[in-house]
Design an enzyme around this catalytic site. Structure first.
Site, PDB file in Angstrom:
ATOM      1  N   THR A  11       1.004  -4.232   4.355  1.00 58.42           N
ATOM      2  CA  THR A  11       0.694  -4.562   5.748  1.00 58.42           C
ATOM      3  C   THR A  11       0.018  -5.918   5.926  1.00 58.42           C
ATOM      4  O   THR A  11       0.137  -6.525   6.988  1.00 58.42           O
ATOM      5  CB  THR A  11      -0.207  -3.477   6.366  1.00 58.42           C
ATOM      6  N   ASP A  12      -0.700  -6.391   4.911  1.00 61.23           N
ATOM      7  CA  ASP A  12      -1.537  -7.577   5.124  1.00 61.23           C
ATOM      8  C   ASP A  12      -0.743  -8.815   5.515  1.00 61.23           C
ATOM      9  O   ASP A  12      -1.203  -9.629   6.316  1.00 61.23           O
ATOM     10  CB  ASP A  12      -2.375  -7.873   3.872  1.00 61.23           C
ATOM     11  N   SER A  54       1.086  -7.207  -0.945  1.00 54.91           N
ATOM     12  CA  SER A  54       1.623  -8.216  -0.025  1.00 54.91           C
ATOM     13  C   SER A  54       0.772  -9.477   0.033  1.00 54.91           C
ATOM     14  O   SER A  54       1.248 -10.516   0.484  1.00 54.91           O
ATOM     15  CB  SER A  54       1.796  -7.634   1.379  1.00 54.91           C
ATOM     16  N   THR A  60       0.818  -1.215   0.000  1.00 52.43           N
ATOM     17  CA  THR A  60       0.000   0.000   0.000  1.00 52.43           C
ATOM     18  C   THR A  60       0.848   1.261   0.000  1.00 52.43           C
ATOM     19  O   THR A  60       0.524   2.245  -0.668  1.00 52.43           O
ATOM     20  CB  THR A  60      -0.927   0.012   1.232  1.00 52.43           C
TER      21      THR A  60
END
Length: 331
Positions: free
Chosen positions: A87-88, A56, A15
């Site tokens: 972030t995931d 990710s 992101t």
């Protein structure tokens, strides 16, 4: 005047590097970081290198290996490394890299953002500043920096999908916090270095994370064995509860006898599995199930993948899970 630290930024997409496209946000290449790097170069000498450019959700063990190799082979001449990441799955990657790079000899700090750098309200610039400060602080280890907090990479878990305080350090104090006094590092949290840095990227992808639910058919364990699984991490109830009235113990015993490693962790995020408390747990221990104690599911999963990928035997894996390698477990 203090000499500027040399920091390497390795980009992987996510992101933080995304830009709007016709069908939603998609990762852009490393040039998207240049505006932020211009400001940070006031304080650091910065080199930017792109490793991959992926959401990710698309980062797999193959990419973990590429990232670990990129860190290990590019670390010479730098005081610290920052890795930008979506972030995931950042918690999985940071945990995996922790095990792949034992005794890493410089700070490696993962970070990302909930809003892209291209957004005027992005949390990315602040997260990058925290990550660079930790990378320049001189403490070796794998870390994750987010929302002015720094945690061990093997203790971070994503707990919010949209809030800026997306990650928390589970069952361990933060390695560092940012306040009006600057970056305050808690040295008691930092991983111990016990030898020379190594690159050990072997991992086994045939490991499954299973969350128990009331009434779950024990046939799932036989199905996983038939699929070729070599390891199973089971998120048990509470301290290590499992339904013993539906043949689950027999099914687990069958997969253990096939040489499949079974690790028990807890569905309770802020606690530890302790199979010695209840009868249902002690029966798992008697079969040979390994307890993950207070490890996160991400750390337990990647540690098991790494252990099997290193060719460890069942007894060696049991011993490994009773060993604190980099702060991932409290003993």
């Amino acid at each position: 005047m203090n000499q500027k630290k040399h920091i390497l930024l390795l980009t992987t997409g996510g992101t933080i590097a995304s830009v709007p496209a016709a069908d939603g946000l998609q990762p852009a290449h490393a040039g998207i970081f240049e505006r932020e790097m211009q400001q940070l170069r006031t304080y650091y000498n910065i080199t930017v290198r792109e490793l991959i450019c992926l959401d990710s959700s698309n980062i797999r063990p193959t990419e973990w290996q590429l990232i670990a190799k990129g860190i290990f082979e590019n670390r010479q001449g730098f005081d610290g490394i920052v890795v930008s990441h979506g972030t995931d799955t950042m918690a999985y990657t940071a945990s995996a890299i922790t095990f792949m790079l034992p005794n890493i000899d410089l700070p490696v700090v993962f970070t990302g953002s909930q809003l892209p750098l291209a957004d005027v309200l992005s949390d990315g610039p602040d997260n990058l500043r925290t990550a660079f400060a930790m990378a320049a602080a001189g403490y070796p280890g794998i870390f994750l920096a987010f929302d002015r907090k720094v945690m061990l990479g093997c203790r971070g878990v994503k707990v919010r999908a949209s809030g800026f305080s997306a990650f928390e350090s589970i069952n361990a104090r933060y390695a560092a916090l940012v306040s009006n006094a600057g970056l305050a590092v808690d040295e008691s949290v930092l991983p111990a270095i016990s030898g020379q840095p190594e690159l050990k990227t072997g991992v086994c992808e045939d490991v499954f994370l299973l969350k128990l639910t009331p009434g779950l058919s024990p046939r799932i364990f036989d199905a996983l064995a038939d699929m070729g699984c070599k390891g199973i991490v089971v998120e048990t109830f509470g301290l290590g509860g499992i339904n013993v009235l539906n043949e689950s113990l027999s099914a687990i015993d069958r997969v253990l006898k096939k040489g499949i490693a079974v690790v028990a962790t807890s569905q309770c995020l802020y606690d530890s599995s302790n199979l010695g408390v209840y009868q249902v747990g002690t029966r798992l221990l008697s079969l040979g199930v390994i307890q993950a104690r207070d490890m996160t599911s991400e750390a337990a999963m990647t540690k098991l993948m790494w252990a099997i990928g290193q060719g460890m035997t069942g007894e060696e894996i049991t011993q490994l899970f009773a060993t604190n390698l980099a702060g991932e477990i409290s003993l």
